[in-house]
Design a protein around this motif. Sequence first.
Motif, PDB file in Angstrom:
ATOM      1  N   ILE A 749       0.833  -1.206   0.000  1.00  0.00           N
ATOM      2  CA  ILE A 749       0.000   0.000   0.000  1.00  0.00           C
ATOM      3  C   ILE A 749       0.874   1.265   0.000  1.00  0.00           C
ATOM      4  O   ILE A 749       0.591   2.226  -0.721  1.00  0.00           O
ATOM      5  CB  ILE A 749      -0.948  -0.005   1.228  1.00  0.00           C
ATOM      6  CG1 ILE A 749      -1.831  -1.259   1.199  1.00  0.00           C
ATOM      7  CG2 ILE A 749      -1.790   1.268   1.279  1.00  0.00           C
ATOM      8  CD1 ILE A 749      -2.678  -1.417  -0.053  1.00  0.00           C
ATOM      9  N   ASP A 750       1.948   1.234   0.767  1.00  0.00           N
ATOM     10  CA  ASP A 750       2.825   2.416   0.802  1.00  0.00           C
ATOM     11  C   ASP A 750       3.413   2.686  -0.577  1.00  0.00           C
ATOM     12  O   ASP A 750       3.523   3.833  -1.007  1.00  0.00           O
ATOM     13  CB  ASP A 750       3.941   2.229   1.832  1.00  0.00           C
ATOM     14  CG  ASP A 750       3.385   2.287   3.250  1.00  0.00           C
ATOM     15  OD1 ASP A 750       2.211   2.704   3.401  1.00  0.00           O
ATOM     16  OD2 ASP A 750       4.098   1.909   4.198  1.00  0.00           O
ATOM     17  N   GLU A 751       3.779   1.618  -1.247  1.00  0.00           N
ATOM     18  CA  GLU A 751       4.333   1.841  -2.593  1.00  0.00           C
ATOM     19  C   GLU A 751       3.277   2.463  -3.505  1.00  0.00           C
ATOM     20  O   GLU A 751       3.573   3.394  -4.265  1.00  0.00           O
ATOM     21  CB  GLU A 751       4.853   0.555  -3.207  1.00  0.00           C
ATOM     22  CG  GLU A 751       5.331   0.825  -4.627  1.00  0.00           C
ATOM     23  CD  GLU A 751       6.183  -0.271  -5.204  1.00  0.00           C
ATOM     24  OE1 GLU A 751       7.415  -0.119  -5.168  1.00  0.00           O
ATOM     25  OE2 GLU A 751       5.625  -1.271  -5.692  1.00  0.00           O
ATOM     26  N   LEU A 752       2.050   1.958  -3.421  1.00  0.00           N
ATOM     27  CA  LEU A 752       0.988   2.530  -4.262  1.00  0.00           C
ATOM     28  C   LEU A 752       0.823   4.016  -3.957  1.00  0.00           C
ATOM     29  O   LEU A 752       0.633   4.830  -4.859  1.00  0.00           O
ATOM     30  CB  LEU A 752      -0.344   1.802  -4.020  1.00  0.00           C
ATOM     31  CG  LEU A 752      -0.440   0.362  -4.510  1.00  0.00           C
ATOM     32  CD1 LEU A 752      -1.841  -0.194  -4.255  1.00  0.00           C
ATOM     33  CD2 LEU A 752      -0.108   0.266  -6.001  1.00  0.00           C
ATOM     34  N   MET A 753       0.908   4.375  -2.690  1.00  0.00           N
ATOM     35  CA  MET A 753       0.645   5.764  -2.328  1.00  0.00           C
ATOM     36  C   MET A 753       1.822   6.693  -2.619  1.00  0.00           C
ATOM     37  O   MET A 753       1.638   7.894  -2.747  1.00  0.00           O
ATOM     38  CB  MET A 753       0.231   5.847  -0.861  1.00  0.00           C
ATOM     39  CG  MET A 753      -1.217   5.368  -0.707  1.00  0.00           C
ATOM     40  SD  MET A 753      -1.719   5.022   0.953  1.00  0.00           S
ATOM     41  CE  MET A 753      -1.351   6.561   1.750  1.00  0.00           C
ATOM     42  N   HIS A 754       3.011   6.124  -2.730  1.00  0.00           N
ATOM     43  CA  HIS A 754       4.177   7.003  -2.895  1.00  0.00           C
ATOM     44  C   HIS A 754       4.805   6.985  -4.278  1.00  0.00           C
ATOM     45  O   HIS A 754       5.162   8.042  -4.801  1.00  0.00           O
ATOM     46  CB  HIS A 754       5.215   6.713  -1.818  1.00  0.00           C
ATOM     47  CG  HIS A 754       4.681   7.015  -0.450  1.00  0.00           C
ATOM     48  ND1 HIS A 754       4.558   6.073   0.539  1.00  0.00           N
ATOM     49  CD2 HIS A 754       4.169   8.166   0.054  1.00  0.00           C
ATOM     50  CE1 HIS A 754       4.006   6.619   1.610  1.00  0.00           C
ATOM     51  NE2 HIS A 754       3.754   7.892   1.338  1.00  0.00           N
ATOM     52  N   THR A 755       4.934   5.797  -4.866  1.00  0.00           N
ATOM     53  CA  THR A 755       5.564   5.793  -6.203  1.00  0.00           C
ATOM     54  C   THR A 755       4.629   5.205  -7.269  1.00  0.00           C
ATOM     55  O   THR A 755       4.600   5.688  -8.383  1.00  0.00           O
ATOM     56  CB  THR A 755       6.892   4.999  -6.199  1.00  0.00           C
ATOM     57  OG1 THR A 755       6.660   3.722  -5.590  1.00  0.00           O
ATOM     58  CG2 THR A 755       7.958   5.755  -5.431  1.00  0.00           C
ATOM     59  N   ASP A 756       3.922   4.159  -6.928  1.00  0.00           N
ATOM     60  CA  ASP A 756       2.950   3.533  -7.828  1.00  0.00           C
ATOM     61  C   ASP A 756       3.466   3.394  -9.259  1.00  0.00           C
ATOM     62  O   ASP A 756       2.899   3.954 -10.199  1.00  0.00           O
ATOM     63  CB  ASP A 756       1.640   4.356  -7.799  1.00  0.00           C
ATOM     64  CG  ASP A 756       0.494   3.638  -8.513  1.00  0.00           C
ATOM     65  OD1 ASP A 756       0.582   2.414  -8.721  1.00  0.00           O
ATOM     66  OD2 ASP A 756      -0.497   4.326  -8.861  1.00  0.00           O
ATOM     67  N   PRO A 757       4.529   2.616  -9.444  1.00  0.00           N
ATOM     68  CA  PRO A 757       5.158   2.543 -10.771  1.00  0.00           C
ATOM     69  C   PRO A 757       4.216   2.026 -11.863  1.00  0.00           C
ATOM     70  O   PRO A 757       4.441   2.310 -13.038  1.00  0.00           O
ATOM     71  CB  PRO A 757       6.340   1.592 -10.558  1.00  0.00           C
ATOM     72  CG  PRO A 757       6.073   0.880  -9.263  1.00  0.00           C
ATOM     73  CD  PRO A 757       5.251   1.802  -8.436  1.00  0.00           C
ATOM     74  N   TYR A 758       3.195   1.294 -11.500  1.00  0.00           N
ATOM     75  CA  TYR A 758       2.286   0.779 -12.533  1.00  0.00           C
ATOM     76  C   TYR A 758       0.940   1.502 -12.544  1.00  0.00           C
ATOM     77  O   TYR A 758      -0.034   1.029 -13.133  1.00  0.00           O
ATOM     78  CB  TYR A 758       2.149  -0.747 -12.390  1.00  0.00           C
ATOM     79  CG  TYR A 758       3.502  -1.405 -12.549  1.00  0.00           C
ATOM     80  CD1 TYR A 758       4.121  -1.464 -13.796  1.00  0.00           C
ATOM     81  CD2 TYR A 758       4.207  -1.870 -11.439  1.00  0.00           C
ATOM     82  CE1 TYR A 758       5.396  -2.002 -13.939  1.00  0.00           C
ATOM     83  CE2 TYR A 758       5.483  -2.399 -11.577  1.00  0.00           C
ATOM     84  CZ  TYR A 758       6.067  -2.463 -12.828  1.00  0.00           C
ATOM     85  OH  TYR A 758       7.336  -2.981 -12.970  1.00  0.00           O
ATOM     86  N   MET A 759       0.933   2.679 -11.893  1.00  0.00           N
ATOM     87  CA  MET A 759      -0.180   3.635 -12.028  1.00  0.00           C
ATOM     88  C   MET A 759      -1.564   3.049 -11.754  1.00  0.00           C
ATOM     89  O   MET A 759      -2.534   3.372 -12.445  1.00  0.00           O
ATOM     90  CB  MET A 759      -0.137   4.285 -13.414  1.00  0.00           C
ATOM     91  CG  MET A 759       1.150   5.068 -13.630  1.00  0.00           C
ATOM     92  SD  MET A 759       1.122   5.996 -15.161  1.00  0.00           S
ATOM     93  CE  MET A 759       2.594   6.988 -14.957  1.00  0.00           C
ATOM     94  N   LEU A 760      -1.654   2.246 -10.713  1.00  0.00           N
ATOM     95  CA  LEU A 760      -2.961   1.700 -10.345  1.00  0.00           C
ATOM     96  C   LEU A 760      -3.921   2.806  -9.935  1.00  0.00           C
ATOM     97  O   LEU A 760      -5.107   2.763 -10.258  1.00  0.00           O
ATOM     98  CB  LEU A 760      -2.828   0.706  -9.176  1.00  0.00           C
ATOM     99  CG  LEU A 760      -2.401  -0.718  -9.522  1.00  0.00           C
ATOM    100  CD1 LEU A 760      -0.909  -0.769  -9.783  1.00  0.00           C
ATOM    101  CD2 LEU A 760      -2.786  -1.694  -8.424  1.00  0.00           C
ATOM    102  N   LEU A 761      -3.377   3.789  -9.212  1.00  0.00           N
ATOM    103  CA  LEU A 761      -4.276   4.812  -8.681  1.00  0.00           C
ATOM    104  C   LEU A 761      -4.826   5.700  -9.799  1.00  0.00           C
ATOM    105  O   LEU A 761      -5.949   6.196  -9.710  1.00  0.00           O
ATOM    106  CB  LEU A 761      -3.581   5.660  -7.609  1.00  0.00           C
ATOM    107  CG  LEU A 761      -2.982   4.935  -6.396  1.00  0.00           C
ATOM    108  CD1 LEU A 761      -2.903   5.874  -5.199  1.00  0.00           C
ATOM    109  CD2 LEU A 761      -3.717   3.673  -6.011  1.00  0.00           C
ATOM    110  N   VAL A 762      -4.047   5.854 -10.852  1.00  0.00           N
ATOM    111  CA  VAL A 762      -4.529   6.650 -11.991  1.00  0.00           C
ATOM    112  C   VAL A 762      -5.698   5.942 -12.668  1.00  0.00           C
ATOM    113  O   VAL A 762      -6.717   6.548 -12.988  1.00  0.00           O
ATOM    114  CB  VAL A 762      -3.419   6.854 -13.048  1.00  0.00           C
ATOM    115  CG1 VAL A 762      -3.897   7.782 -14.147  1.00  0.00           C
ATOM    116  CG2 VAL A 762      -2.146   7.367 -12.411  1.00  0.00           C
ATOM    117  N   ASP A 763      -5.544   4.643 -12.879  1.00  0.00           N
ATOM    118  CA  ASP A 763      -6.560   3.893 -13.621  1.00  0.00           C
ATOM    119  C   ASP A 763      -7.712   3.413 -12.741  1.00  0.00           C
ATOM    120  O   ASP A 763      -8.700   2.874 -13.255  1.00  0.00           O
ATOM    121  CB  ASP A 763      -5.912   2.678 -14.318  1.00  0.00           C
ATOM    122  CG  ASP A 763      -5.188   3.074 -15.612  1.00  0.00           C
ATOM    123  OD1 ASP A 763      -5.359   4.229 -16.057  1.00  0.00           O
ATOM    124  OD2 ASP A 763      -4.462   2.236 -16.169  1.00  0.00           O
TER     125      ASP A 763
END
Length: 821
Positions: A749-763
């Motif tokens: 979860i921290d990775e998603l919130m800070h770097t999210d290299p595969y842009m899950l939060l965008v999509d």
Amino acid sequence: MNAALGRDRSLPTREGLKRAFLDHLLYTQNKSLAIASRNDLYQALAHTIRDCMLRTWFDTASSYKAKHSRMVAYLSAEFLMGPYLGNNVLNLGLMDEVKAAIAELGLDFDDLANQEEEPGLGNGGLGRLAACFIDSLASLEIPAIGYGIRYEYGIFYQTIIDGWQVENTDKWLRYGNPWEIQHAEWSVEIKLGGRTETYTDDAGKFRVRWVPEKTVAGVPFDSPILGYRVNTANTLRLWRAEATEAFDFPTFNRGDYLGAVSKKVTSENLTKVLYPNDESDQGKELRLEQQYFFVSCSLQDMLRIQINRGQPVTEFHLAFAIQLNDTHPAIGVAELMRLLVDEHQIVWEQAWDVTRQTFAYTNHTLLPEALERWPLKLFERVLPRHLEIIYEINARFLNEVRIRFLGDESRLSRLSLIDESGERYVRMAHLACVGSSAINGVAELHSELLKRDVLADFYAMWPEKFTNVTNGVTPRRWIALSNPRQTSLVSRAIGNDWIKDFSRIKELEPFADDAGFAADWQAIKRDNKIELAGQLLQRTGIRVDPDSMFDVQVKRIHEYKRQHLAVLHIVALYHRLKSDPNLDVVPRTFIFGGKAAPGYHRAKLIIKLITSVGDVVNNDPAVRDRLKVVFLPNFSVTRGQRIYPAADLSEQISLAGKEASGTGNMKFAMNGALTIGTMDGANVEIREEVGADQFFLFGLTAEEVYALRARGYSPSDYYRNNAELHAVLDLIRSGFFSRGDANLFAPLIDELMHTDPYMLLVDYQSYVDCQGEVDRTYRDTQDWTRRSILNAARSGKFSSDRSIRDYAERVWKVGPAPVSS
Ligand code: HBZ
């Protein structure tokens, strides 16, 4: 043919099959029906079916030899074949007769077929593609041979313990392999390590000799690859490493017999195990040795065939078109040069012409971390002569570059076969590009991105070498064999020519509006779902409702494939249901399957996340069976054959620009599942073919991904501005799904919130909205069924027969050479 099966080449009768089966039970297994184990019965049946293929196999080899047919040699470190028995019976055209014969003996064909241990000699898409391709090559009657490695242990067997992946060894050869024939007489010797020295030959020419540190023997094991209802059976030739006679003379001569034998064991380690990594490289010495081993065995084998036919080695490229399945066999470029120059005394320039005209290279990845490179030191230790040859190839190549791009130093270092930016490496993709006459990606988008990005400098040098060949899958295994109900319904409607010529599946289109056909189609899907539900219950203990939507994501577990995006959606639905227990949602069963590379901790944590969310959701009475989450362990070809036919929705949700093609997406489409997906890999072409109504599209395009990355992407903005997403991430982070352990999923979860290299939060929002659209569509059963039929009817492009025709015309310049019967 085996006497019991009849004396000519016509297909055996039911009586003949029964006779041959009982003979094999007695003479091969030495058992009677009364005392035979399930495995004895399987072995007897496998031998019976093998007997039906041997005449064709032998005739095919004789015919190629007599006609000097130009052959395709498909070099692949992986062949993920799946079980042979059913496929061979299907391709022989004997399914009904064999089933009846076995039934008359009081046995069940499927029961025996389930005994087969599948040869899992591959990781995923790349290895399975090789298997589909050799089926198509044989079915199209194209002279071909598949060369690879006979791993003693294939891809590990996955179990799930307390929600975590646990790896077990895959002892697929435990009971023997009835489909292979060992040919010790064609063994070859392979050198490894040591040093090189120069000498002057009898003609006074300066030459180089490789003085190896050790040698191993390569022994070929052949399996017949029978085409679908044709008289062609090509060969899959897999190499096993064995100790050479002179495996360790110094130790032996010292009288240390046991010490010498223990070194023998070491050489046999070479083909012991398949490396379980997809899309990443460990840079292990044994892996380089495996690659070199099977490539050298195969090239020596082809040269033997060429010489046996009385043809000059300088015409090697006329006899063989070699396809490199990714860079794993790319060392072949240097090895063919070594064989021609050092062992056959061909001058460099001529050898280079032959080599370049022989090879073609298929790239399967855009991920930079997946591009193979070998530390120079390691490379030199294992293959000292090849490093010299690579230096020579590189020197000549870089001179070509200098002439074209005078003064462009940075281009030289970008193109060099040696990466000198830090620790020095040999770049295998560069060797493959320089040594090949054709370079292709595996879907249109991927091939375009290769030209623009990963291989841009090579494209600038040789644009004419680049082409696209979109992947495909064989409709024999992936429909006719795995989905017999759909197969007979379709054949009743349009005849059965579509199995051979899959473009004809389009004749099914008008039936989308035929109410009776649609009702049958729907009933078949339901039956397939009931069957899968039974398997799920048996393997996981989870009971699912066949009338819920089966939403499936099966593939290797990888961050770029974004299984965790699907989990965010599940958690969002769960959260909604908890907030409003009367919410009207479409009942769904989310089915996941796939292996994580054993050293890829983040992927293993994604499996743990799926199973943990499943534990909570499946056991919460508040969702009242409206959501179920199942992780089916040990996804494999065998499991796939049960899953694709039972899917309603196919999840193809990688970040655009990351998935080279995907092939599971095609298997789902053919079996009537609609797709939810991004504009990535072959999804783009699937959507184009089946029509936008049959494809639920969401997410950024590859262009948009590049643009956003260039602008700078801040995932925390998405977290802050999207209340539901915020709640979903917080809920996972809180320990709600991990019995209060707030640390377990923190890294994810921290990775998603800070770097999210595969842009899950965008999509994310686009995905969740799109899933809403899926729900609305699914509620109208008739409309969904109509789309499902249209979808399957328009999947004709994705047969591997079409891919192979493309390669044959554009890359290999070969045609069919039917074997007369
Ligand atoms: O090849 C896959 C691609 O990810 C997929 O998009 C494509 O459809 C498929 C066929 O073209 N790549 C792999 O499966 N790659 C591997 O399995 C692999 C195995 C060993 C390696 C590297 C990659 O060292």
